[in-house]
Scaffold this motif. Structure first.
Motif, PDB file in Angstrom:
ATOM      1  N   ARG A   1       0.844  -1.203   0.000  1.00 39.88           N
ATOM      2  CA  ARG A   1       0.000   0.000   0.000  1.00 39.88           C
ATOM      3  C   ARG A   1       0.875   1.248   0.000  1.00 39.88           C
ATOM      4  O   ARG A   1       0.592   2.230  -0.673  1.00 39.88           O
ATOM      5  CB  ARG A   1      -0.917   0.005   1.223  1.00 39.88           C
ATOM      6  N   LEU A   2       1.972   1.190   0.780  1.00 39.57           N
ATOM      7  CA  LEU A   2       2.880   2.340   0.833  1.00 39.57           C
ATOM      8  C   LEU A   2       3.541   2.566  -0.520  1.00 39.57           C
ATOM      9  O   LEU A   2       3.836   3.687  -0.904  1.00 39.57           O
ATOM     10  CB  LEU A   2       3.946   2.122   1.907  1.00 39.57           C
ATOM     11  N   ASP A   3       3.744   1.468  -1.270  1.00 42.90           N
ATOM     12  CA  ASP A   3       4.314   1.585  -2.605  1.00 42.90           C
ATOM     13  C   ASP A   3       3.296   2.104  -3.610  1.00 42.90           C
ATOM     14  O   ASP A   3       3.584   2.204  -4.795  1.00 42.90           O
ATOM     15  CB  ASP A   3       4.846   0.226  -3.089  1.00 42.90           C
ATOM     16  N   GLY A   4       2.097   2.349  -3.138  1.00 44.53           N
ATOM     17  CA  GLY A   4       1.079   2.924  -4.016  1.00 44.53           C
ATOM     18  C   GLY A   4       0.143   1.917  -4.648  1.00 44.53           C
ATOM     19  O   GLY A   4      -0.678   2.275  -5.480  1.00 44.53           O
ATOM     20  N   ALA A   5       0.267   0.639  -4.280  1.00 46.46           N
ATOM     21  CA  ALA A   5      -0.645  -0.358  -4.835  1.00 46.46           C
ATOM     22  C   ALA A   5      -1.940  -0.336  -4.036  1.00 46.46           C
ATOM     23  O   ALA A   5      -1.924  -0.358  -2.818  1.00 46.46           O
ATOM     24  CB  ALA A   5      -0.010  -1.745  -4.771  1.00 46.46           C
ATOM     25  N   GLY A   6      -3.057  -0.241  -4.738  1.00 41.70           N
ATOM     26  CA  GLY A   6      -4.337  -0.246  -4.040  1.00 41.70           C
ATOM     27  C   GLY A   6      -5.364  -0.931  -4.913  1.00 41.70           C
ATOM     28  O   GLY A   6      -5.139  -1.139  -6.101  1.00 41.70           O
ATOM     29  N   GLY A   7      -6.491  -1.294  -4.341  1.00 36.60           N
ATOM     30  CA  GLY A   7      -7.587  -1.887  -5.108  1.00 36.60           C
ATOM     31  C   GLY A   7      -7.148  -3.105  -5.889  1.00 36.60           C
ATOM     32  O   GLY A   7      -6.522  -4.014  -5.348  1.00 36.60           O
ATOM     33  N   TRP A   8      -7.461  -3.104  -7.192  1.00 36.37           N
ATOM     34  CA  TRP A   8      -7.219  -4.288  -8.010  1.00 36.37           C
ATOM     35  C   TRP A   8      -5.733  -4.604  -8.139  1.00 36.37           C
ATOM     36  O   TRP A   8      -5.362  -5.757  -8.230  1.00 36.37           O
ATOM     37  CB  TRP A   8      -7.822  -4.111  -9.402  1.00 36.37           C
ATOM     38  N   LYS A   9      -4.915  -3.535  -8.148  1.00 35.34           N
ATOM     39  CA  LYS A   9      -3.493  -3.774  -8.308  1.00 35.34           C
ATOM     40  C   LYS A   9      -2.946  -4.554  -7.115  1.00 35.34           C
ATOM     41  O   LYS A   9      -2.138  -5.474  -7.268  1.00 35.34           O
ATOM     42  CB  LYS A   9      -2.770  -2.430  -8.458  1.00 35.34           C
ATOM     43  N   LEU A  10      -3.447  -4.188  -5.940  1.00 32.94           N
ATOM     44  CA  LEU A  10      -3.029  -4.879  -4.723  1.00 32.94           C
ATOM     45  C   LEU A  10      -3.439  -6.350  -4.782  1.00 32.94           C
ATOM     46  O   LEU A  10      -2.658  -7.249  -4.476  1.00 32.94           O
ATOM     47  CB  LEU A  10      -3.667  -4.197  -3.510  1.00 32.94           C
ATOM     48  N   VAL A  11      -4.676  -6.581  -5.233  1.00 29.54           N
ATOM     49  CA  VAL A  11      -5.175  -7.955  -5.332  1.00 29.54           C
ATOM     50  C   VAL A  11      -4.332  -8.755  -6.312  1.00 29.54           C
ATOM     51  O   VAL A  11      -3.904  -9.869  -6.028  1.00 29.54           O
ATOM     52  CB  VAL A  11      -6.663  -7.956  -5.759  1.00 29.54           C
ATOM     53  N   ARG A  12      -4.058  -8.134  -7.486  1.00 27.73           N
ATOM     54  CA  ARG A  12      -3.374  -8.875  -8.538  1.00 27.73           C
ATOM     55  C   ARG A  12      -1.920  -9.172  -8.186  1.00 27.73           C
ATOM     56  O   ARG A  12      -1.420 -10.258  -8.415  1.00 27.73           O
ATOM     57  CB  ARG A  12      -3.457  -8.093  -9.853  1.00 27.73           C
ATOM     58  N   THR A  13      -1.251  -8.183  -7.611  1.00 31.08           N
ATOM     59  CA  THR A  13       0.190  -8.354  -7.413  1.00 31.08           C
ATOM     60  C   THR A  13       0.548  -9.023  -6.089  1.00 31.08           C
ATOM     61  O   THR A  13       1.542  -9.722  -5.998  1.00 31.08           O
ATOM     62  CB  THR A  13       0.917  -6.996  -7.480  1.00 31.08           C
ATOM     63  N   ILE A  14      -0.264  -8.832  -5.063  1.00 31.29           N
ATOM     64  CA  ILE A  14       0.100  -9.371  -3.752  1.00 31.29           C
ATOM     65  C   ILE A  14      -0.851 -10.486  -3.301  1.00 31.29           C
ATOM     66  O   ILE A  14      -0.428 -11.604  -3.008  1.00 31.29           O
ATOM     67  CB  ILE A  14       0.091  -8.254  -2.671  1.00 31.29           C
ATOM     68  N   VAL A  15      -2.147 -10.164  -3.298  1.00 34.58           N
ATOM     69  CA  VAL A  15      -3.106 -11.098  -2.691  1.00 34.58           C
ATOM     70  C   VAL A  15      -3.212 -12.394  -3.492  1.00 34.58           C
ATOM     71  O   VAL A  15      -3.127 -13.493  -2.938  1.00 34.58           O
ATOM     72  CB  VAL A  15      -4.486 -10.432  -2.547  1.00 34.58           C
ATOM     73  N   LEU A  16      -3.384 -12.263  -4.804  1.00 34.41           N
ATOM     74  CA  LEU A  16      -3.583 -13.455  -5.634  1.00 34.41           C
ATOM     75  C   LEU A  16      -2.389 -14.416  -5.583  1.00 34.41           C
ATOM     76  O   LEU A  16      -2.566 -15.599  -5.303  1.00 34.41           O
ATOM     77  CB  LEU A  16      -3.903 -13.032  -7.076  1.00 34.41           C
ATOM     78  N   PRO A  17      -1.169 -13.932  -5.815  1.00 34.69           N
ATOM     79  CA  PRO A  17      -0.033 -14.874  -5.748  1.00 34.69           C
ATOM     80  C   PRO A  17       0.108 -15.533  -4.383  1.00 34.69           C
ATOM     81  O   PRO A  17       0.434 -16.717  -4.297  1.00 34.69           O
ATOM     82  CB  PRO A  17       1.183 -13.984  -6.028  1.00 34.69           C
ATOM     83  N   LEU A  18      -0.192 -14.764  -3.308  1.00 37.84           N
ATOM     84  CA  LEU A  18      -0.012 -15.328  -1.980  1.00 37.84           C
ATOM     85  C   LEU A  18      -1.124 -16.282  -1.582  1.00 37.84           C
ATOM     86  O   LEU A  18      -0.972 -17.074  -0.665  1.00 37.84           O
ATOM     87  CB  LEU A  18       0.107 -14.200  -0.944  1.00 37.84           C
ATOM     88  N   SER A  19      -2.278 -16.205  -2.258  1.00 34.93           N
ATOM     89  CA  SER A  19      -3.339 -17.156  -1.905  1.00 34.93           C
ATOM     90  C   SER A  19      -3.388 -18.326  -2.877  1.00 34.93           C
ATOM     91  O   SER A  19      -4.324 -19.123  -2.842  1.00 34.93           O
ATOM     92  CB  SER A  19      -4.695 -16.456  -1.798  1.00 34.93           C
TER      93      SER A  19
END
Lengths: 303, 294
Positions: free
Chosen positions: B193-211
């Motif tokens: 989030r601090l890097d500026g990722a929010g919403g869909w970008k956060l889901v795509r780059t962090i949440v999806l790979p980790l789940s």
């Protein structure tokens, strides 16, 4: 986070108030609007989930005429239990009794032997236990269809056909893999030192199982029991295969054949029959939903 | 101590009953069933050896292929949709509803505990076109669309089956995946989030790979369940219209118990088992390759 801020606010309301109020004024309505689509979506979703149950319940009090002439959203004109009476006159009491006779003995046996096996496979140390655990695991994946025909032959030859035994025995066999596996997982989370200490105290392994192991996994046994209860109670395939007469029908088989007993669909009685068959599991879920959710999801992730 | 924990007699007492029951009622019948695949007949008329005839019959049987095709199509569509819907719900629970999600989780979860036969009978009425107009068709009429005879065409029946499956299982997958999404460390989300990722970008780059791991186990669980679909088909469409919605499980059941062909029935059951194995291995393989690529 919200808990924290309100806690601080209540301790020192004046200090925080000037900061928070403008923020809320600026972001409030916009935030509400931004959240609106998701809220509407959520509301629609909840209606879709709950409405069929409401419709079923209301329908179970309607007469045939009301079903054919009134729109689906009309309320029943009277709260008469006539439909429920007709359901029980059609043998539903016997079906429920049959389900109870079949499910609870299966449940008791599967839990007793499954917990003991889980202990032997996880806590005790012996050669080949990994292989045996894998053997049990294989049973989770093999479809029940694979064992139905040989079992039919076995039960037929041994004269068990026409009794409750074919269903009870088959439920035990199909319930064992998951029970053994889940119990082994639960025993794995118990620190080994506990069992080592109890053996050092001179307890035999059977005593360790009974007096130390079993009390530790009591809650887990209850959870696994709940999961297996739903599987056995809701099963159709095994019950359909091994009930060759109306007298043996479980609640699911009875319900499946219920609509077939009349020429035209009798809506009221059908709805009442659905309501009766849903009632048991729904009440259990109403009281034990947290355990049920935990158990059902635990049974799948590891499986 | 090792002597106590490795006490052979105790192993026998504790494991014996379970292993005996399991062997007699599960393992022996599985092997026995393999034997049936090269036989013709049933327990009442007796069995005769017929070699590979059952397998040849299976590969030349249009009804069997139709069942294979329906099974695969249903399992694929159902698995994709129920895991996707469950994943959507889990994201909703974790990132939108947060602490307030408990009640909604509990409500959307409930249909999984209901008997499928009861749900199917209810859905038959929900989607009814005649003689009464069910809620679904009434709603369509309201929008100016004519009533659909949901159980009259193969395509519509297929989608009613899918919708019913979704209604019943999406809350379950929501909770299943919720636990996985919840396990994502808060610090990783915070730094993204601090890097500026929010919403869909956060889901795509962090949440999806980790789940991915929990998604993978959900997919395997789902495909294994949906390939074995039986209750809902029997109670909702009974395989119809014609045999358009007959999966392998039901075809096996009819072959064995309506026509008394135990040999051919066992062959169909074996094919179903092979299908389950193939799909599980396939999902394992394909996701593992993706993981190494990343």
């Amino acid at each position: 986070m919200t808990v924290q801020t309100t806690a601080i606010a209540s301790v020192n309301p004046r200090g925080l108030a000037p900061e928070r109020v403008p923020q809320r004024r600026a972001g409030g309505p916009r935030r509400f609007l931004a959240r609106l689509p998701v809220r509407i979506l959520l509301a629609i979703l909840l209606v879709i989930m709950i409405y069929p149950m409401v419709w079923m319940f209301l329908g179970s009090f309607k007469t045939q005429g009301e079903f054919l002439n009134e729109p689906f959203w009309s309320l029943p004109q009277s709260w008469s239990f006539e439909n429920y009476v007709s359901v029980f006159e059609n043998g539903f009491g016997q079906y429920i009794l049959n389900s109870i006779i079949v499910v609870f003995p299966s449940l008791a046996i599967v839990l007793i032997v499954g917990v003991a096996a889980g202990f032997a496979l996880e806590v005790m140390v012996w050669k080949g236990r990994g292989t045996v655990l894998l053997l049990f695991l294989a049973g989770i994946m093999v479809p029940t269809q694979m064992i139905l025909l040989p079992l039919f032959t076995i039960y037929f030859r041994t004269g068990l056909t026409g009794t409750y035994w074919p269903m009870i025995l088959t439920y035990i066999a199909t319930g064992l893999p998951l029970t053994v596996f889940m119990m082994a997982t639960f025993f794995r989370s118990v620190p080994r030192e506990i069992f080592e200490a109890s053996t050092l105290d001179g307890a035999g392994i059977l005593r360790s199982f009974w007096a130390v192991g079993l009390p530790l996994v009591k809650n887990a046994v209850f959870t696994v029991g709940l999961v297996q209860f739903f599987f056995f109670w809701n099963d159709l395939l095994i019950a359909l295969t091994f009930t060759n007469s109306d007298a043996l029908r479980t609640i699911q088989v009875g319900l499946l054949n219920f609509t077939g007993q009349y020429g035209a669909v009798q809506y009221g009685p059908t709805f009442a029959a659905i309501a009766v068959s849903v009632f048991g599991t729904l009440v259990i879920y109403l009281f034990l939903n947290q355990q049920v959710m935990k158990g059902l999801t635990a049974g799948s992730v590891k499986g | 101590m090792e002597r106590v924990l490795g006490d052979k007699r105790a192993v026998l007492i504790l494991l014996g009953p379970a292993l005996l029951l399991y062997s007699l009622i599960m393992l022996v019948p599985i092997i026995w069933s393999l034997g049936y695949t090269v036989m013709d007949g049933n327990p009442i008329v007796g069995f005769t050896f017929n070699g590979l005839d059952n397998f040849i019959k299976f590969f030349n049987d249009p009804a069997a292929w139709s069942a294979v095709w329906f099974t695969i199509r249903f399992a694929f569509v159902m698995t994709v949709l129920q895991v996707a819907a469950g994943y959507g719900l889990s994201l909703l629970y974790v990132f939108y509803l947060k602490k307030a999600s408990s009640t909604i989780r509990t409500i959307i979860f409930f249909p999984i505990v209901l008997p499928t036969v009861a749900i199917a009978l209810l859905f038959t009425r929900l989607f009814e076109a005649a003689p009464t107009t069910g809620p679904v068709n009434s709603f369509l009429n309201l929008l100016g669309i004519e009533s659909v005879d949901w159980f009259g065409t193969p395509e519509a029946s297929f989608w009613v089956l899918i919708l019913m499956g979704l209604w019943q299982s999406m809350g379950f997958y929501g909770v299943l995946l919720y636990a996985g999404v919840l396990d994502i460390p808060e610090e990783m989300l915070e730094s993204a989030r601090l890097d500026g990722a929010g919403g869909w970008k956060l889901v795509r780059t962090i949440v999806l790979p980790l789940s991915l791991p929990v998604l993978l186990s959900s997919l395997i669980f789902s495909i294994n369940g949906t390939l074995k679909v039986f209750d809902s088909v029997v109670a909702l469409t009974n395989g119809g219209p014609g045999n358009a919605t007959t999966p392998l499980t039901l075809y096996m059941f009819q072959t064995s118990f309506t026509y008394g062909q135990y040999g051919y029935g066992s062959t169909i059951a074996l094919m179903l088992t092979i299908l389950c194995l193939l799909f599980t291995v396939f999902i394992f393989r394909s996701t593992r390759r993706d993981l190494t690529k990343d």
